[in-house]
Design an enzyme around this catalytic site. Structure first.
Site, PDB file in Angstrom:
ATOM      1  N   LYS A 137       3.280 -11.488 -11.055  1.00 21.71           N
ATOM      2  CA  LYS A 137       3.054 -10.159 -11.652  1.00 21.71           C
ATOM      3  C   LYS A 137       3.839  -9.968 -12.959  1.00 21.71           C
ATOM      4  CE  LYS A 137       2.041  -7.915  -7.192  1.00 21.71           C
ATOM      5  NZ  LYS A 137       2.353  -6.742  -6.322  1.00 21.71           N
TER       6      LYS A 137
ATOM      7  N   ASN B 153       7.187  -6.032  -7.775  1.00 24.89           N
ATOM      8  CA  ASN B 153       7.692  -6.965  -6.762  1.00 24.89           C
ATOM      9  C   ASN B 153       7.249  -8.417  -6.974  1.00 24.89           C
ATOM     10  OD1 ASN B 153       5.075  -6.629  -5.988  1.00 24.89           O
ATOM     11  ND2 ASN B 153       5.513  -5.806  -3.968  1.00 24.89           N
TER      12      ASN B 153
ATOM     13  N   TYR C 132      -7.296  -3.944  -6.719  1.00 22.97           N
ATOM     14  CA  TYR C 132      -6.521  -3.093  -5.806  1.00 22.97           C
ATOM     15  C   TYR C 132      -7.327  -1.903  -5.280  1.00 22.97           C
ATOM     16  CZ  TYR C 132      -2.060  -5.580  -6.289  1.00 22.97           C
ATOM     17  OH  TYR C 132      -1.051  -6.520  -6.234  1.00 22.97           O
TER      18      TYR C 132
ATOM     19  N   GLU D 137     -10.727 -12.752  -3.241  1.00 24.95           N
ATOM     20  CA  GLU D 137      -9.819 -12.641  -4.383  1.00 24.95           C
ATOM     21  C   GLU D 137      -9.914 -13.882  -5.280  1.00 24.95           C
ATOM     22  OE1 GLU D 137      -6.643  -9.800  -1.955  1.00 24.95           O
ATOM     23  OE2 GLU D 137      -6.016 -11.798  -2.573  1.00 24.95           O
TER      24      GLU D 137
ATOM     25  N   HIS E 241       1.899 -11.333  -5.776  1.00 24.53           N
ATOM     26  CA  HIS E 241       0.877 -10.910  -4.809  1.00 24.53           C
ATOM     27  C   HIS E 241       0.453 -12.134  -4.011  1.00 24.53           C
ATOM     28  CE1 HIS E 241      -2.907  -9.645  -3.015  1.00 24.53           C
ATOM     29  NE2 HIS E 241      -3.391 -10.792  -3.455  1.00 24.53           N
TER      30      HIS E 241
HETATM   31  P1  ATP Z   1       0.367  -7.427  -2.571  1.00 25.78           P
HETATM   32  O1  ATP Z   1      -0.959  -6.875  -2.070  1.00 25.78           O
HETATM   33  O2  ATP Z   1       0.605  -7.135  -4.028  1.00 25.78           O
HETATM   34  O3  ATP Z   1       0.528  -8.869  -2.208  1.00 25.78           O
HETATM   35  P2  ATP Z   1       1.666  -6.363  -0.261  1.00 25.78           P
HETATM   36  O4  ATP Z   1       0.467  -6.863   0.473  1.00 25.78           O
HETATM   37  O5  ATP Z   1       3.016  -6.828   0.182  1.00 25.78           O
HETATM   38  O6  ATP Z   1       1.554  -6.690  -1.800  1.00 25.78           O
HETATM   39  P3  ATP Z   1       0.435  -3.766  -0.258  1.00 25.78           P
HETATM   40  O7  ATP Z   1       0.719  -2.761   0.787  1.00 25.78           O
HETATM   41  O8  ATP Z   1      -0.856  -4.496  -0.244  1.00 25.78           O
HETATM   42  O9  ATP Z   1       1.674  -4.793  -0.274  1.00 25.78           O
HETATM   43  O10 ATP Z   1       0.619  -3.048  -1.663  1.00 25.78           O
HETATM   44  C1  ATP Z   1       0.063  -3.610  -2.823  1.00 25.78           C
HETATM   45  C2  ATP Z   1       1.031  -3.433  -3.979  1.00 25.78           C
HETATM   46  O11 ATP Z   1       1.121  -2.048  -4.288  1.00 25.78           O
HETATM   47  C3  ATP Z   1       2.478  -3.848  -3.686  1.00 25.78           C
HETATM   48  O12 ATP Z   1       2.709  -5.205  -3.837  1.00 25.78           O
HETATM   49  C4  ATP Z   1       3.227  -3.042  -4.715  1.00 25.78           C
HETATM   50  O13 ATP Z   1       3.156  -3.663  -6.001  1.00 25.78           O
HETATM   51  C5  ATP Z   1       2.431  -1.744  -4.745  1.00 25.78           C
HETATM   52  N1  ATP Z   1       3.020  -0.756  -3.842  1.00 25.78           N
HETATM   53  C6  ATP Z   1       2.955  -0.744  -2.491  1.00 25.78           C
HETATM   54  N2  ATP Z   1       3.618   0.296  -1.968  1.00 25.78           N
HETATM   55  C7  ATP Z   1       4.119   0.969  -3.043  1.00 25.78           C
HETATM   56  C8  ATP Z   1       4.903   2.149  -3.196  1.00 25.78           C
HETATM   57  N3  ATP Z   1       5.324   2.848  -2.141  1.00 25.78           N
HETATM   58  N4  ATP Z   1       5.229   2.525  -4.458  1.00 25.78           N
HETATM   59  C9  ATP Z   1       4.813   1.832  -5.533  1.00 25.78           C
HETATM   60  N5  ATP Z   1       4.065   0.719  -5.457  1.00 25.78           N
HETATM   61  C10 ATP Z   1       3.721   0.288  -4.237  1.00 25.78           C
HETATM   62 MG    MG Z   2      -1.531  -6.471  -0.100  1.00 22.01          MG
END
Ligand code: ATP
Ligand code: MG
Length: 139
Positions: free
Chosen positions: A10, A113, A50, A127, A116
């Site tokens: 990212k 973070n 997303y 994806e 992904h």
């Molecule tokens: P990813 O899908 O990016 O691999 P993940 O599966 O661990 O991450 P998800 O719940 O799918 O987490 O959330 C997708 C992305 O949305 C997160 O990686 C983060 O970048 C963002 N995100 C999730 N929760 C929050 C939050 N509370 N505040 C801000 N951004 C968030």
């Molecule tokens: Mg996710």
């Protein structure tokens, strides 16, 4: 079983020049990078990617973040690649991520973070197809 999963390095990580360091953690875990491209994600691509989070309060912020700098899209291959990469990434919130995981090592916050990874084999296929054709992937 040998699987393929989809990964994104990212903007927070590319901005800090951490592509190689993230890739080292991926490779040390036994996953093979079988396709990789650095791109500037468009607004339309980020929104589509997303889409499942469209109703969440952080959706707009997430789309803005994903388009704020280049990302590196990747296909990773290995035994149980989907679950293994989720383990290697660590928890969504870096404060909860286990030692040695990419997010523990490099993530800045729950939003920014660093990586992904697909959360299921079915989503991995969808994806990968959003960003790569079969000819791009050399296993
Ligand atoms: P990813 O899908 O990016 O691999 P993940 O599966 O661990 O991450 P998800 O719940 O799918 O987490 O959330 C997708 C992305 O949305 C997160 O990686 C983060 O970048 C963002 N995100 C999730 N929760 C929050 C939050 N509370 N505040 C801000 N951004 C968030
Ligand atoms: Mg996710």
């Amino acid at each position: 079983m040998t699987e393929r999963t989809f990964s994104i390095i990212k903007p927070d990580a590319t901005r800090r020049n951490l592509t190689g360091k993230v890739n080292a953690v991926i490779e040390d875990a036994g996953l093979r990078i079988v396709a990789q491209r650095r791109i500037q994600m468009t607004d339309a691509q980020a929104k589509k990617f997303y889409e499942v989070h469209a109703e969440r309060p952080f959706y707009g912020e997430l789309v803005d973040f994903m388009t704020s700098a280049p990302v590196v899209v990747q296909v990773l291959e290995g035994d149980n690649a989907v679950a293994k990469y989720r383990e290697v990434m660590g928890a969504t919130n870096p404060a909860q991520a286990a030692d040695g995981t990419i997010r523990k090592l490099y993530a800045e916050s729950v939003g920014e973070n660093s990586v992904h990874g697909s959360d299921s084999l079915e989503n991995a296929k969808l994806e990968i197809a959003q960003f790569f054709t079969d000819a791009d992937i050399v296993g």
